[in-house]
Design a protein around this motif. Structure first.
Motif, PDB file in Angstrom:
ATOM      1  N   LYS A   1       2.090  12.542  -4.353  1.00 17.89           N
ATOM      2  CA  LYS A   1       1.612  13.567  -5.296  1.00 17.89           C
ATOM      3  C   LYS A   1       0.095  13.756  -5.206  1.00 17.89           C
ATOM      4  CE  LYS A   1       1.904  16.144  -9.048  1.00 17.89           C
ATOM      5  NZ  LYS A   1       2.248  17.516  -8.922  1.00 17.89           N
ATOM      6  N   CYS A   2      -0.616  12.692  -4.884  1.00 15.82           N
ATOM      7  CA  CYS A   2      -2.073  12.753  -4.855  1.00 15.82           C
ATOM      8  C   CYS A   2      -2.607  11.777  -3.797  1.00 15.82           C
ATOM      9  CB  CYS A   2      -2.629  12.410  -6.237  1.00 15.82           C
ATOM     10  SG  CYS A   2      -4.411  12.492  -6.332  1.00 15.82           S
ATOM     11  N   PRO A   3      -3.166  12.268  -2.719  1.00 14.14           N
ATOM     12  CA  PRO A   3      -3.630  11.409  -1.623  1.00 14.14           C
ATOM     13  C   PRO A   3      -4.664  10.349  -2.025  1.00 14.14           C
ATOM     14  CG  PRO A   3      -3.648  13.706  -0.952  1.00 14.14           C
ATOM     15  CD  PRO A   3      -3.349  13.681  -2.414  1.00 14.14           C
ATOM     16  N   THR A   4      -5.431  10.584  -3.075  1.00 19.46           N
ATOM     17  CA  THR A   4      -6.438   9.595  -3.481  1.00 19.46           C
ATOM     18  C   THR A   4      -5.799   8.335  -4.074  1.00 19.46           C
ATOM     19  OG1 THR A   4      -6.703  10.627  -5.653  1.00 19.46           O
ATOM     20  CG2 THR A   4      -8.191  11.355  -3.896  1.00 19.46           C
ATOM     21  N   ARG A   5      -4.515   8.370  -4.323  1.00 20.47           N
ATOM     22  CA  ARG A   5      -3.817   7.211  -4.876  1.00 20.47           C
ATOM     23  C   ARG A   5      -3.600   6.097  -3.849  1.00 20.47           C
ATOM     24  NH1 ARG A   5       0.846  10.300  -8.446  1.00 20.47           N
ATOM     25  NH2 ARG A   5      -0.568  10.969 -10.113  1.00 20.47           N
ATOM     26  N   ARG A   6      -3.846   6.407  -2.593  1.00 16.53           N
ATOM     27  CA  ARG A   6      -3.628   5.418  -1.531  1.00 16.53           C
ATOM     28  C   ARG A   6      -4.354   4.109  -1.818  1.00 16.53           C
ATOM     29  NH1 ARG A   6      -1.489   7.696   3.185  1.00 16.53           N
ATOM     30  NH2 ARG A   6      -2.339   6.098   4.540  1.00 16.53           N
ATOM     31  N   GLN A   7      -5.550   4.227  -2.372  1.00 19.70           N
ATOM     32  CA  GLN A   7      -6.348   3.026  -2.641  1.00 19.70           C
ATOM     33  C   GLN A   7      -5.695   2.126  -3.696  1.00 19.70           C
ATOM     34  OE1 GLN A   7      -9.890   5.091  -3.690  1.00 19.70           O
ATOM     35  NE2 GLN A   7      -9.418   5.134  -5.872  1.00 19.70           N
ATOM     36  N   ASN A   8      -4.784   2.660  -4.474  1.00 18.31           N
ATOM     37  CA  ASN A   8      -4.088   1.882  -5.508  1.00 18.31           C
ATOM     38  C   ASN A   8      -2.680   1.461  -5.108  1.00 18.31           C
ATOM     39  OD1 ASN A   8      -6.140   2.037  -7.575  1.00 18.31           O
ATOM     40  ND2 ASN A   8      -5.606   4.202  -7.748  1.00 18.31           N
ATOM     41  N   PHE A   9      -2.262   1.818  -3.912  1.00 23.35           N
ATOM     42  CA  PHE A   9      -0.873   1.581  -3.539  1.00 23.35           C
ATOM     43  C   PHE A   9      -0.530   0.096  -3.466  1.00 23.35           C
ATOM     44  CE2 PHE A   9       2.853   1.535  -0.687  1.00 23.35           C
ATOM     45  CZ  PHE A   9       3.705   2.241  -1.517  1.00 23.35           C
ATOM     46  N   GLU A  10      -1.492  -0.726  -3.141  1.00 24.92           N
ATOM     47  CA  GLU A  10      -1.255  -2.170  -3.091  1.00 24.92           C
ATOM     48  C   GLU A  10      -0.785  -2.687  -4.456  1.00 24.92           C
ATOM     49  OE1 GLU A  10      -3.925  -6.108  -2.196  1.00 24.92           O
ATOM     50  OE2 GLU A  10      -4.422  -4.261  -1.137  1.00 24.92           O
ATOM     51  N   LYS A  11      -1.402  -2.207  -5.534  1.00 23.15           N
ATOM     52  CA  LYS A  11      -1.004  -2.608  -6.895  1.00 23.15           C
ATOM     53  C   LYS A  11       0.426  -2.159  -7.194  1.00 23.15           C
ATOM     54  CE  LYS A  11      -5.663  -1.983  -8.701  1.00 23.15           C
ATOM     55  NZ  LYS A  11      -6.502  -1.126  -9.543  1.00 23.15           N
ATOM     56  N   VAL A  12       0.779  -0.996  -6.685  1.00 24.63           N
ATOM     57  CA  VAL A  12       2.119  -0.450  -6.919  1.00 24.63           C
ATOM     58  C   VAL A  12       3.155  -1.213  -6.096  1.00 24.63           C
ATOM     59  CG1 VAL A  12       3.553   1.616  -6.681  1.00 24.63           C
ATOM     60  CG2 VAL A  12       1.186   1.821  -7.498  1.00 24.63           C
ATOM     61  N   LEU A  13       2.867  -1.418  -4.829  1.00 22.06           N
ATOM     62  CA  LEU A  13       3.809  -2.111  -3.944  1.00 22.06           C
ATOM     63  C   LEU A  13       4.082  -3.534  -4.420  1.00 22.06           C
ATOM     64  CD1 LEU A  13       5.471  -1.746  -1.356  1.00 22.06           C
ATOM     65  CD2 LEU A  13       3.547  -2.722  -0.088  1.00 22.06           C
ATOM     66  N   GLU A  14       3.104  -4.146  -5.037  1.00 23.88           N
ATOM     67  CA  GLU A  14       3.270  -5.506  -5.545  1.00 23.88           C
ATOM     68  C   GLU A  14       4.372  -5.595  -6.607  1.00 23.88           C
ATOM     69  OE1 GLU A  14       0.460  -9.130  -7.209  1.00 23.88           O
ATOM     70  OE2 GLU A  14      -0.281  -7.071  -7.332  1.00 23.88           O
ATOM     71  N   GLN A  15       4.638  -4.502  -7.294  1.00 22.28           N
ATOM     72  CA  GLN A  15       5.648  -4.494  -8.365  1.00 22.28           C
ATOM     73  C   GLN A  15       7.067  -4.274  -7.837  1.00 22.28           C
ATOM     74  OE1 GLN A  15       4.280  -5.566 -11.058  1.00 22.28           O
ATOM     75  NE2 GLN A  15       2.303  -5.268 -10.069  1.00 22.28           N
ATOM     76  N   ILE A  16       7.185  -3.893  -6.592  1.00 19.12           N
ATOM     77  CA  ILE A  16       8.489  -3.625  -5.994  1.00 19.12           C
ATOM     78  C   ILE A  16       9.045  -4.936  -5.446  1.00 19.12           C
ATOM     79  CG2 ILE A  16       9.716  -2.332  -4.211  1.00 19.12           C
ATOM     80  CD1 ILE A  16       7.453  -0.204  -4.522  1.00 19.12           C
ATOM     81  N   ARG A  17      10.267  -5.212  -5.730  1.00 11.91           N
ATOM     82  CA  ARG A  17      10.893  -6.477  -5.324  1.00 11.91           C
ATOM     83  C   ARG A  17      11.415  -6.338  -3.900  1.00 11.91           C
ATOM     84  NH1 ARG A  17      13.065  -7.986 -11.365  1.00 11.91           N
ATOM     85  NH2 ARG A  17      11.045  -7.508 -12.296  1.00 11.91           N
ATOM     86  N   LEU A  18      10.459  -6.433  -2.985  1.00 15.06           N
ATOM     87  CA  LEU A  18      10.734  -6.179  -1.576  1.00 15.06           C
ATOM     88  C   LEU A  18      11.838  -7.046  -0.973  1.00 15.06           C
ATOM     89  CD1 LEU A  18       7.070  -5.584  -0.375  1.00 15.06           C
ATOM     90  CD2 LEU A  18       8.879  -3.877  -0.624  1.00 15.06           C
ATOM     91  N   PRO A  19      11.988  -8.306  -1.368  1.00 10.28           N
ATOM     92  CA  PRO A  19      13.095  -9.083  -0.792  1.00 10.28           C
ATOM     93  C   PRO A  19      14.474  -8.507  -1.108  1.00 10.28           C
ATOM     94  CG  PRO A  19      11.484 -10.555  -1.778  1.00 10.28           C
ATOM     95  CD  PRO A  19      11.105  -9.151  -2.183  1.00 10.28           C
ATOM     96  N   LEU A  20      14.566  -7.641  -2.120  1.00  7.93           N
ATOM     97  CA  LEU A  20      15.847  -7.040  -2.474  1.00  7.93           C
ATOM     98  C   LEU A  20      16.159  -5.790  -1.662  1.00  7.93           C
ATOM     99  CD1 LEU A  20      15.725  -7.389  -6.357  1.00  7.93           C
ATOM    100  CD2 LEU A  20      16.770  -8.924  -4.679  1.00  7.93           C
TER     101      LEU A  20
ATOM    102  N   ARG B   1       0.705  -8.127   3.539  1.00  5.95           N
ATOM    103  CA  ARG B   1       1.004  -9.467   3.035  1.00  5.95           C
ATOM    104  C   ARG B   1       2.303  -9.457   2.224  1.00  5.95           C
ATOM    105  NH1 ARG B   1      -2.886 -10.164  -0.431  1.00  5.95           N
ATOM    106  NH2 ARG B   1      -1.600 -10.181  -2.284  1.00  5.95           N
ATOM    107  N   PHE B   2       2.505  -8.434   1.379  1.00  7.35           N
ATOM    108  CA  PHE B   2       3.733  -8.353   0.580  1.00  7.35           C
ATOM    109  C   PHE B   2       4.964  -8.224   1.480  1.00  7.35           C
ATOM    110  CE2 PHE B   2       0.812  -6.247  -2.689  1.00  7.35           C
ATOM    111  CZ  PHE B   2       0.501  -7.457  -3.277  1.00  7.35           C
ATOM    112  N   ILE B   3       4.847  -7.439   2.530  1.00  8.02           N
ATOM    113  CA  ILE B   3       5.951  -7.278   3.483  1.00  8.02           C
ATOM    114  C   ILE B   3       6.238  -8.608   4.170  1.00  8.02           C
ATOM    115  CG2 ILE B   3       6.712  -6.134   5.610  1.00  8.02           C
ATOM    116  CD1 ILE B   3       6.605  -4.200   3.286  1.00  8.02           C
ATOM    117  N   SER B   4       5.204  -9.265   4.593  1.00  9.72           N
ATOM    118  CA  SER B   4       5.342 -10.553   5.276  1.00  9.72           C
ATOM    119  C   SER B   4       5.989 -11.593   4.366  1.00  9.72           C
ATOM    120  CB  SER B   4       3.972 -11.027   5.746  1.00  9.72           C
ATOM    121  OG  SER B   4       4.072 -12.264   6.384  1.00  9.72           O
ATOM    122  N   GLU B   5       5.565 -11.638   3.110  1.00  7.41           N
ATOM    123  CA  GLU B   5       6.153 -12.580   2.150  1.00  7.41           C
ATOM    124  C   GLU B   5       7.632 -12.293   1.924  1.00  7.41           C
ATOM    125  OE1 GLU B   5       3.729 -12.244  -1.345  1.00  7.41           O
ATOM    126  OE2 GLU B   5       2.071 -13.363  -0.438  1.00  7.41           O
ATOM    127  N   ALA B   6       7.990 -11.029   1.898  1.00  3.12           N
ATOM    128  CA  ALA B   6       9.397 -10.667   1.710  1.00  3.12           C
ATOM    129  C   ALA B   6      10.245 -11.140   2.889  1.00  3.12           C
ATOM    130  CB  ALA B   6       9.544  -9.159   1.530  1.00  3.12           C
TER     131      ALA B   6
END
Length: 158
Positions: free
Chosen positions: A58-77, A101-106
């Motif tokens: 929705k907004c390209p400037t949000r990329r800088q915050n995506f790490e905070k968002v991805l951290e909330q997703i339960r990637l191992p699931l 790092r989140f991908i690697s941890e999953a």
């Protein structure tokens, strides 16, 4: 009180709401609170990721915050094939080391505390017992409620 009811509604009807304009306009802080909730009603964790991507797009400037968002997703699931073909191939994931790092941890720790499903999937207790590799009979047999992963992990450490 109204805010609490609004949050309850969002969590319960997430699959109907995440594509709406109001949802896509949320701040990163509000979005992460929603995505972090054990009460988020989703059939699969993939939907949570898709919602995050719609919000990001929705907004390209949000990329800088995506790490905070991805951290909330339960990637191992999320299935390994989906993680590999869809998530790992994204430029935003490649750009930020935290995302990598989140991908690697999953991948490396598929049965960690972030692997516990949300309460609404109906498999929380069974999966947490499996992923956390524990059994506390008195906790399980004396309880008539389904518990969140945080509650289960707290009992586990006791």
């Amino acid at each position: 009180m109204l805010a609490e009811h609004s949050m309850d509604y969002i969590l319960e009807h997430f699959s109907d709401i995440y594509q709406q304009e109001e949802f896509l306009s949320l701040s990163v802080e509000d979005l992460t609170v929603i995505l972090a909730s054990d009460h988020l009603n989703v059939p699969k964790e993939d939907m949570v990721f898709e919602a995050a991507m719609l919000w990001l797009d929705k907004c390209p400037t949000r990329r800088q915050n995506f790490e905070k968002v991805l951290e909330q997703i339960r990637l191992p699931l999320i299935s390994p094939s989906y993680r590999h073909t869809v998530i790992e191939s994204l430029d935003v994931v490649k750009e930020y080391q935290g995302c990598q790092r989140f991908i690697s941890e999953a991948k490396d720790q598929p049965f960690c505390k972030t692997a516990c499903p949300r309460r609404t999937t109906g498999t929380l207790l069974h999966t947490c017992m499996h992923c956390c590799n524990w059994w506390k009979e008195s906790f399980l047999t004396n309880s008539s409620n389904v518990h969140t992963c945080k509650e289960i992990l707290r009992v586990r450490s006791a």
